[in-house]
Write an enzyme that holds these catalytic residues in place. Structure first.
Site, PDB file in Angstrom:
ATOM      1  N   ASP A 135       1.445  -8.024   1.151  1.00 60.78           N
ATOM      2  CA  ASP A 135       2.204  -6.999   1.881  1.00 60.78           C
ATOM      3  C   ASP A 135       2.462  -7.427   3.329  1.00 60.78           C
ATOM      4  OD1 ASP A 135       3.462  -4.534   2.316  1.00 60.78           O
ATOM      5  OD2 ASP A 135       1.584  -3.445   2.557  1.00 60.78           O
ATOM      6  N   ASN A 141       0.868  -1.170   0.000  1.00 63.26           N
ATOM      7  CA  ASN A 141       0.000   0.000   0.000  1.00 63.26           C
ATOM      8  C   ASN A 141       0.911   1.227   0.000  1.00 63.26           C
ATOM      9  OD1 ASN A 141       0.551   0.856   2.778  1.00 63.26           O
ATOM     10  ND2 ASN A 141      -0.695  -0.892   3.403  1.00 63.26           N
ATOM     11  N   GLY A 185      -2.687  -9.223   3.193  1.00 60.44           N
ATOM     12  CA  GLY A 185      -2.349  -9.973   1.996  1.00 60.44           C
ATOM     13  C   GLY A 185      -0.859 -10.188   1.816  1.00 60.44           C
ATOM     14  N   GLY A 205      -6.159  -8.884  -5.292  1.00 63.89           N
ATOM     15  CA  GLY A 205      -6.709  -9.280  -3.997  1.00 63.89           C
ATOM     16  C   GLY A 205      -7.714  -8.254  -3.512  1.00 63.89           C
ATOM     17  N   SER A 242      -2.821  -6.148  -7.335  1.00 63.67           N
ATOM     18  CA  SER A 242      -4.174  -5.574  -7.328  1.00 63.67           C
ATOM     19  C   SER A 242      -5.304  -6.589  -7.452  1.00 63.67           C
ATOM     20  CB  SER A 242      -4.347  -4.499  -8.408  1.00 63.67           C
ATOM     21  OG  SER A 242      -3.637  -3.334  -8.069  1.00 63.67           O
ATOM     22  N   TYR A 247      -7.725  -5.187  -3.673  1.00 59.15           N
ATOM     23  CA  TYR A 247      -7.950  -4.047  -4.577  1.00 59.15           C
ATOM     24  C   TYR A 247      -8.953  -4.383  -5.674  1.00 59.15           C
ATOM     25  CZ  TYR A 247      -4.284  -1.239  -2.367  1.00 59.15           C
ATOM     26  OH  TYR A 247      -3.524  -0.503  -1.484  1.00 59.15           O
TER      27      TYR A 247
END
Length: 169
Positions: free
Chosen positions: A34, A24, A32, A124, A122, A126
């Site tokens: 990250d 992010n 996730g 997941g 992106s 997003y």
């Protein structure tokens, strides 16, 4: 020519030069991929991310850009953080998603990385539809000139794996 490979598994277990983090904009960890990278990689990644926030990226890392840090305790040498766009039906944000892959490959070249592992950026929380995310990822990597010898798409979810496999085959 960059070879594309596909792995179903955990990106934090990949022995590659660089692992791409679907970060992010704060660069300070999240959920996730990250969160998994920050948890497994340990405090060194967060320390370098905090230094980036205190300097060049005081407002956070812009969507579509990429920056590298140490990989801490991961079996990789570096983590390349990139911020993917949230999917929306109101606006075509696919150029920003493609930019995540191009920017990450540019950073990988700057690091002289030969093998790079990517998640489905992106796809997941997003909300990017898997088939479209896979198309953008694979097409962008194929069209981006890079010295990277191998791009490994590492997908945890079987549906994501199948979407990417349909694009690579």
């Amino acid at each position: 020519m960059t070879a594309l490979t596909l792995v179903r598994g955990d990106i934090t277990e990949q022995s590659v030069d660089a692992v791409v983090n679907a970060a992010n904009s704060s660069l300070l960890g999240g959920g996730g991929v990250d969160g998994a990278i920050h948890r497994r990689g340990g405090p060194d990644i967060l320390a370098e991310c905090r230094a980036l926030r205190a300097g060049r990226y005081g407002e956070g890392l812009p969507t579509g850009e990429a920056v590298a840090t140490t990989a801490g305790r991961l079996p990789a040498r570096w983590v390349i953080h990139t911020v993917g766009p949230a999917h929306t039906e109101d606006e075509d944000r696919s150029p920003l998603l493609a930019s995540c892959y191009r920017s990450s490959l540019r950073v990988a070249d700057e690091l002289d990385a030969h093998a790079v592992a990517f998640p489905a950026v992106s796809a997941g929380v997003y909300g990017w539809p898997l088939d479209e995310a896979a198309r953008i990822a694979v097409d962008t990597v194929r069209q981006t000139p890079a010295r990277v010898a191998e791009v490994r798409f590492v997908l945890f979810d079987p549906r994501a794996y199948d979407a990417f496999a349909a694009r690579i085959d």
